[in-house]
Design an enzyme around this catalytic site. Structure first.
Site, mmCIF file in Angstrom:
data_model
loop_
_atom_site.group_PDB
_atom_site.id
_atom_site.type_symbol
_atom_site.label_atom_id
_atom_site.label_comp_id
_atom_site.label_asym_id
_atom_site.label_seq_id
_atom_site.Cartn_x
_atom_site.Cartn_y
_atom_site.Cartn_z
ATOM 1 N N SER A 9 0.824 -1.219 0.000
ATOM 2 C CA SER A 9 0.000 0.000 0.000
ATOM 3 C C SER A 9 0.855 1.265 0.000
ATOM 4 C CB SER A 9 -0.930 -0.007 1.220
ATOM 5 O OG SER A 9 -0.188 -0.256 2.403
ATOM 6 N N ASN B 184 -2.353 -2.696 12.865
ATOM 7 C CA ASN B 184 -3.809 -2.499 12.790
ATOM 8 C C ASN B 184 -4.257 -1.245 13.547
ATOM 9 O OD1 ASN B 184 -3.686 -4.848 11.413
ATOM 10 N ND2 ASN B 184 -4.759 -6.113 12.926
ATOM 11 N N THR C 122 -39.642 27.516 -10.502
ATOM 12 C CA THR C 122 -39.978 26.141 -10.126
ATOM 13 C C THR C 122 -40.131 25.407 -11.457
ATOM 14 O OG1 THR C 122 -42.358 26.536 -10.145
ATOM 15 C CG2 THR C 122 -41.255 26.862 -8.049
ATOM 16 N N HIS C 123 -39.743 24.176 -11.510
ATOM 17 C CA HIS C 123 -39.749 23.397 -12.768
ATOM 18 C C HIS C 123 -38.925 24.082 -13.854
ATOM 19 C CE1 HIS C 123 -43.268 21.387 -10.934
ATOM 20 N NE2 HIS C 123 -43.643 22.615 -10.628
ATOM 21 N N SER D 293 -12.851 26.938 -27.423
ATOM 22 C CA SER D 293 -13.012 25.763 -28.274
ATOM 23 C C SER D 293 -11.898 25.762 -29.298
ATOM 24 C CB SER D 293 -14.375 25.832 -28.971
ATOM 25 O OG SER D 293 -14.353 25.055 -30.151
ATOM 26 N N LYS E 118 -16.516 30.671 -29.017
ATOM 27 C CA LYS E 118 -16.930 29.999 -27.782
ATOM 28 C C LYS E 118 -16.159 30.438 -26.547
ATOM 29 C CE LYS E 118 -19.058 26.174 -27.934
ATOM 30 N NZ LYS E 118 -20.312 25.846 -27.320
ATOM 31 N N ASN F 4 -16.491 28.705 -22.859
ATOM 32 C CA ASN F 4 -17.236 27.622 -22.216
ATOM 33 C C ASN F 4 -17.075 27.586 -20.693
ATOM 34 O OD1 ASN F 4 -18.175 26.634 -24.687
ATOM 35 N ND2 ASN F 4 -16.304 25.448 -25.008
ATOM 36 N N GLU G 140 -18.744 22.770 -15.274
ATOM 37 C CA GLU G 140 -19.108 21.424 -15.755
ATOM 38 C C GLU G 140 -18.242 20.352 -15.086
ATOM 39 O OE1 GLU G 140 -18.915 21.621 -20.027
ATOM 40 O OE2 GLU G 140 -20.536 23.092 -20.118
ATOM 41 N N TYR H 283 -9.914 -6.714 12.321
ATOM 42 C CA TYR H 283 -9.261 -6.217 11.115
ATOM 43 C C TYR H 283 -9.296 -7.250 9.992
ATOM 44 C CZ TYR H 283 -5.836 -4.422 7.825
ATOM 45 O OH TYR H 283 -5.228 -3.977 6.689
ATOM 46 N N GLN I 35 -7.866 -2.012 3.763
ATOM 47 C CA GLN I 35 -6.830 -1.208 3.098
ATOM 48 C C GLN I 35 -7.442 -0.420 1.927
ATOM 49 O OE1 GLN I 35 -2.679 -2.622 2.686
ATOM 50 N NE2 GLN I 35 -3.137 -2.788 0.514
ATOM 51 N N LYS J 294 -8.515 3.639 1.579
ATOM 52 C CA LYS J 294 -7.649 4.815 1.430
ATOM 53 C C LYS J 294 -7.711 5.537 0.093
ATOM 54 C CE LYS J 294 -4.687 2.971 4.879
ATOM 55 N NZ LYS J 294 -5.550 1.745 4.900
HETATM 56 N N1 ARG Z 1 -1.699 -1.339 4.824
HETATM 57 C C1 ARG Z 1 -2.549 -1.889 5.816
HETATM 58 C C2 ARG Z 1 -3.899 -1.203 5.768
HETATM 59 O O1 ARG Z 1 -3.993 -0.185 5.198
HETATM 60 C C3 ARG Z 1 -1.932 -1.729 7.158
HETATM 61 C C4 ARG Z 1 -2.395 -2.695 8.181
HETATM 62 C C5 ARG Z 1 -1.784 -4.010 7.927
HETATM 63 N N2 ARG Z 1 -2.213 -4.987 8.876
HETATM 64 C C6 ARG Z 1 -2.222 -6.279 8.617
HETATM 65 N N3 ARG Z 1 -2.638 -7.057 9.543
HETATM 66 N N4 ARG Z 1 -1.806 -6.759 7.474
HETATM 67 O O2 ARG Z 1 -4.867 -1.658 6.276
#
Ligand code: ARG
Length: 462
Positions: free
Chosen positions: A22, A109, A154-155, A276, A282, A284, A289, A316, A321, A324
């Protein structure tokens, strides 16, 4: 270097390593990871689990590592599994056996649960301060446009006249609620998971309250299994971010409509418009958007984490993971969108005349014309019918009610007198609506005052 491997007899398959790692994304919170470790060893020393000398060596080197990463002297090596491994391995490389004590009474964890909380806490503060700036810009525009008449819809059909101040005021309320949602989430999430260990706490006599207070939390979390597997706060945050994007997106939709050749209520500044490659004429509204478009990816992040979490047994699981990348993306997206949107609003030109003309020509005063008859003794249902006839007459002639002569008005209903013109002017229509929340001058002045007070009383989260 790996943080584990003692019980393994084979090297990890390279694809497995890549799939599992990660570090490409969790390096985003290297600062929070190091700050968490510093608090952890400070607590360990206070509890007599590490000596003060050991703590000092570790803290000093962790600070060095943080500074070196910040100023580019130390590169985060992508060969490590995650940011936790990189920081710990670098520390051990530099301090030897002392560094090996950092992870005492801790698991990745609870470490990752802490890092993610620290990171999102920082980001919530930043988003809140961006929203505050946006509210300030909206309020300034409101204060300058309490007499800028425009049709309310409205509408998407012209309905009743109001002012630009009143229209912006609606968004002020939305973004104000968005801020209060962030404050709620911040308050609810502000408990420290460190010390939960892998899932069942630790056998060391940790002082979890100390760690919590060192890191600015309101206290330690109260169940170690929940601590390492709670991602509710991310779900709440992504929901709040989705709502912010929904508000921005609706506002953008209106800006796009107002900026069309047909409406010309506003003109976006050149600095906030794009051209454009083929059509020279143009200009824009790409920014509006894109903000509208990016709403989809923030909703996507919310759906993703809800789905990831729904079947996970305690405690856990590696699935987590996945909390993120999309969260980071959503946070960055929302920050960028608020900033750009604010700049776009602050620089656009408001065509007051076009707005007023549009309000005049759209029968937005028809309700008030009916009310005039009611005030002169006509039953509302009859008045509604009479004004309906008048509107039909005007549509055929291509004029507004105000453009009819008194004779023409009287030929449809003899109750009309000269004072009808004043009774259905935009100014009267708006200013008669003076109960709090309405567009009338008095009501708006009061609300603008309350909004100013709110901004003064509600500084950005800290
Ligand atoms: N990269 C892991 C996560 O984001 C870290 C925790 C890892 N823990 C484990 N028991 N493998 O969750």
């Amino acid at each position: 270097m790996k943080l584990w491997g003692g019980r393994f007899t084979k090297e990890t398959n390279q694809l497995v390593h890549n799939f599992n790692a990660s570090i490409s994304f969790d390096q985003k919170f290297f600062r929070q990871d190091i700050d968490g470790s510093i608090a952890h060893v400070t607590m360990l020393a206070a509890c007599g689990i590490l000596t003060d000398e050991e703590k000092d060596i570790i803290v000093k080197e962790l600070q060095n590592i943080k500074e070196e990463i910040l100023d580019g002297r130390l590169e985060i090596s992508p060969t490590y599994e995650d940011i936790h491994s990189f920081v710990e391995a670098t520390l051990i490389e530099r301090t030897g056996d002392v560094g090996k004590k950092l992870h005492t009474g801790r698991s990745r964890n609870d470490q990752v649960a802490l890092d993610m909380k620290l990171y999102t806490r920082d980001e919530i503060r930043e988003i809140d301060s961006l929203l505050k700036e946006l509210l300030e810009t909206l309020l300034n525009t409101m204060a300058e446009n309490t007499h800028t008449y425009m049709p309310g819809f409205t509408h998407l059909q012209k309905a009743q006249p109001l002012t630009l101040a009143h229209h912006f005021g609606a968004y002020f309320e939305m973004f104000r609620r968005d801020r209060s949602r962030l404050a709620d989430i911040y308050r609810r999430m502000n408990y420290c998971p460190l010390g939960a260990g892998a899932l069942a706490g630790t056998t060391y006599p940790l002082d979890r309250s100390l760690t919590a207070s060192l890191l600015g939390f309101d206290g330690p979390t109260l169940n170690s299994m929940d601590s390492v597997s709670d991602r509710d706060y991310l779900i709440e945050l992504l929901s709040a971010l989705s709502t912010i994007m929904m508000h921005l997106s609706r506002f953008c939709e209106e800006i796009i409509i107002w900026n069309t050749n047909e409406y010309q209520f506003i003109e976006l500044d050149d600095a906030y418009s794009t051209g454009s490659s083929i059509m020279p004429q143009k200009k824009n509204p790409d920014i509006a958007e894109l903000v509208r478009g990016k709403t989809g990816r923030v909703y996507g992040a919310l759906t993703s984490i809800l789905t990831t979490m729904k079947g996970l047994p305690l405690a856990y699981n590696k699935d987590m993971q996945e909390d993120k990348e999309l969260t980071f993306d959503a946070i960055d997206t929302v920050k960028g969108c608020i900033k750009l949107f604010e700049g776009m609003i602050a620089t656009m030109k408001i065509n007051k005349d076009a707005m007023e003309r549009s309000a005049k020509n759209g029968f937005t005063n028809a309700t008030d014309a009916a009310d005039y008859l009611v005030n002169h003794g006509v039953a509302f249902r009859d008045a509604h019918g009479i004004i309906g006839q008048i509107v039909l007459f005007c549509i055929e002639k291509g004029i507004a009610i105000d453009d009819m002569s008194l004779d023409e008005l009287k030929s449809i209903c003899p109750v009309f007198e000269e004072d009808i013109y004043d009774a259905i002017s935009l100014k009267t229509c708006v200013n008669m609506r003076n109960t709090i929340g309405g567009p009338g001058e008095k009501a708006m002045a009061e609300v603008i005052g309350l909004c100013r007070q709110y901004l003064a009383d509600t500084p950005a989260l800290s």
